[in-house]
Design a protein around this motif. Structure first.
Motif, mmCIF file in Angstrom:
data_model
loop_
_atom_site.group_PDB
_atom_site.id
_atom_site.type_symbol
_atom_site.label_atom_id
_atom_site.label_comp_id
_atom_site.label_asym_id
_atom_site.label_seq_id
_atom_site.Cartn_x
_atom_site.Cartn_y
_atom_site.Cartn_z
ATOM 1 N N GLU A 37 0.716 -1.214 0.103
ATOM 2 C CA GLU A 37 -0.203 -0.041 0.031
ATOM 3 C C GLU A 37 0.881 1.250 0.202
ATOM 4 O O GLU A 37 0.526 2.238 -0.763
ATOM 5 C CB GLU A 37 -0.886 -0.044 1.361
ATOM 6 N N ILE A 39 3.922 1.529 -1.116
ATOM 7 C CA ILE A 39 4.587 1.707 -2.391
ATOM 8 C C ILE A 39 3.577 2.052 -3.712
ATOM 9 O O ILE A 39 4.135 3.022 -4.229
ATOM 10 C CB ILE A 39 5.253 0.371 -2.642
ATOM 11 N N ALA A 40 2.483 1.716 -3.602
ATOM 12 C CA ALA A 40 1.586 2.128 -4.451
ATOM 13 C C ALA A 40 0.909 3.566 -4.388
ATOM 14 O O ALA A 40 0.544 4.261 -5.402
ATOM 15 C CB ALA A 40 0.548 1.166 -4.516
ATOM 16 N N TYR A 41 1.158 4.101 -3.141
ATOM 17 C CA TYR A 41 0.645 5.398 -2.705
ATOM 18 C C TYR A 41 1.381 6.490 -3.778
ATOM 19 O O TYR A 41 2.747 6.274 -3.567
ATOM 20 C CB TYR A 41 0.831 5.758 -1.540
ATOM 21 N N ASP A 42 0.853 7.139 -4.424
ATOM 22 C CA ASP A 42 1.475 8.250 -5.255
ATOM 23 C C ASP A 42 1.401 9.778 -4.583
ATOM 24 O O ASP A 42 1.767 10.652 -5.647
ATOM 25 C CB ASP A 42 0.846 7.995 -6.692
ATOM 26 N N SER A 43 1.375 10.028 -3.473
ATOM 27 C CA SER A 43 1.549 11.190 -3.113
ATOM 28 C C SER A 43 2.484 11.281 -1.947
ATOM 29 O O SER A 43 3.303 10.351 -1.807
ATOM 30 C CB SER A 43 0.040 11.710 -2.437
ATOM 31 N N LYS A 45 4.647 10.862 1.257
ATOM 32 C CA LYS A 45 4.643 9.659 2.177
ATOM 33 C C LYS A 45 6.181 9.536 2.892
ATOM 34 O O LYS A 45 7.102 10.217 2.394
ATOM 35 C CB LYS A 45 4.447 8.460 1.201
ATOM 36 N N GLU A 56 13.062 6.075 0.181
ATOM 37 C CA GLU A 56 11.844 6.793 0.621
ATOM 38 C C GLU A 56 12.364 7.895 1.414
ATOM 39 O O GLU A 56 13.513 7.625 2.076
ATOM 40 C CB GLU A 56 10.771 5.974 1.012
#
Length: 433
Positions: A37, A39-43, A45, A56
């Motif tokens: 979840e 890794i998939a989040y594109d905003s 983080k 990250e």
């Protein structure tokens, strides 16, 4: 929305991230323990854990937010720019310190649960605090750390939006006794007369009888002046009236006297009114309930705010008693003899109960300056200097400045010379915004 990945979502972690990200910085935050979840989040983080996942935005976590109860914690305070911090995170972390763990330690008042020396009233001393011992009591370090975090986040995520907040003031007017000579009753007036005679205080004796016979104004009766100031200010004053029974510690006016009741009602027409709890109500919820109901009966509205007598707090019992009676704002957190930031912040925060490990709905407004503290500073010029310094600290982080003045501070009594001017400086600092 900022997404935080962590290996364990605890009540402590949610509490402190929401305080720093949302209450101070105006940025919504959510949490996940699922790497997919995250890794998939594109905003926006960040990961908050022991080991970095990849490249990250990473903050190395301290153990305190994943523990329960109290533990023996090793604290090493170090310089960080113009301020100080603790819980060093190392080079791989985006921040050199775990500000979330450090802020939790200060806001939860962790150190006040640990063994410590108390004063004669049973209060936690400023000199016992980590902030005093390491020289950062004069700064709202939690807010300063939050703004450092914001700067680094904006470099990483330039499009990240933060809600803007503004410097504000919340003047508190503490009223342990509304009058010096009036409405004291025959026995107390007689006792005061005898005391003045034995101590050769003939000037006080003269004033006592002139006030009692209505020939002079009571020196503590400064309410007309304060209300006029309220009319000129956009900041709402908050009065705390003592209505508890007469005791060794509390020497207020009998709340059954009609003139005293009408005074409280009159003040409530212009300002907010809260309860100054009596000394014995601090530890006795039955007495506290009685005083709460009495105040609600006088002002004819629900009581929202309280301030403990002598600024005494017994954690967590004092705050649990307020919660039991649904009093949801407290203004006791501060030091009588030292100005500064007892909880390290100038942002109201929710009480976290370390025994039950829960965030409560009780909002704590810590105060940063009491008029008595300024008495220790010699000249009026020096008083203005230290006042300006603490106001500027709060302004730099757009916080809420909470000073405590008493009704008698605005009197013509010699020791309070110049305090009207100091109060005006505070009010004017809020008018700039």
């Amino acid at each position: 929305m900022l997404l935080v990945y962590t290996h364990n979502i605890t009540p402590r972690l949610k509490y402190i991230f929401k305080h720093i990200c949302t209450r101070i910085l105006g940025l919504e935050v959510s949490f996940t323990t699922k790497i997919e979840e995250f890794i998939a989040y594109d905003s926006f983080k960040l990961s908050y854990t022991k080991q970095q996942l990849g490249n990250e935005f990473f903050i190395k976590s301290h153990d305190i937010l994943f523990e329960q109860g109290l533990n023996d914690i090793d604290i090493n305070v170090q310089k960080w720019g113009r301020t100080k911090c603790f819980f060093f995170s190392g080079d791989k972390s985006a921040l050199p310190f775990d500000i979330f763990a450090a802020a939790f330690y200060l806001l939860s008042r962790y150190e006040e649960y640990l063994p410590h020396v108390k004063d004669q009233y049973g209060r936690f001393l400023a000199t016992e605090s980590i902030a005093f011992k390491h020289g950062f009591l004069h700064q709202p370090v939690v807010d300063i750390w939050a703004y450092k975090f914001k700067e680094i986040l904006q470099v990483q995520f330039p499009e990240c939006f933060f809600a803007k907040r503004h410097y504000s003031i919340k003047p508190l007017i503490d009223v342990p006794s509304a009058y010096h000579f009036k409405l004291k009753g025959i026995m107390r007036s007689f006792g005061g007369t005898v005391k003045d005679l034995f101590q050769f205080k003939f000037r006080s004796l003269y004033y006592r009888f002139m006030v009692i016979f209505g020939l002079k104004h009571d020196p503590y009766d400064t309410f007309k002046y304060i209300i006029n100031k309220q009319k000129q200010s956009k900041s709402k004053f908050l009065f705390f009236f003592l209505i508890g029974e007469y005791s060794t510690y509390d020497k207020g006016i009998n709340p059954n006297k009609k003139k005293f009741v009408s005074l409280i009602k009159h003040v409530a027409d212009y300002c907010e009114v809260g309860l100054k709890t009596s000394f014995f109500a601090i530890d006795d919820v039955t007495i506290l309930k009685k005083e709460k109901l009495k105040m609600e009966d006088i002002v004819n509205t629900k009581l929202n705010a309280s301030r403990q007598s002598f600024s005494k707090l017994n954690l967590p019992e004092s705050y649990r008693n307020l919660l039991e009676l649904e009093i949801l704002e407290d203004y006791t957190m501060g030091y009588v003899n030292h100005m500064g930031f007892r909880a390290g912040t100038c942002t109201p925060f929710l009480f976290y109960d370390l025994d039950y490990e829960i965030q409560t709905p009780l909002k704590i407004h810590s105060y940063h300056l009491m008029d008595y503290t300024l008495l220790k500073t010699n000249s009026l010029l020096d008083k203005k200097k230290v006042l300006d310094e603490i106001i500027n600290e709060v302004k730099q982080v757009d916080g809420e400045f909470v000073p405590v003045f008493h009704n008698y501070t605005f009197s013509e009594i010699e020791r309070w010379y110049g305090f009207k001017e100091l109060f005006n400086i505070i009010l004017e600092s809020g008018n700039e915004y």
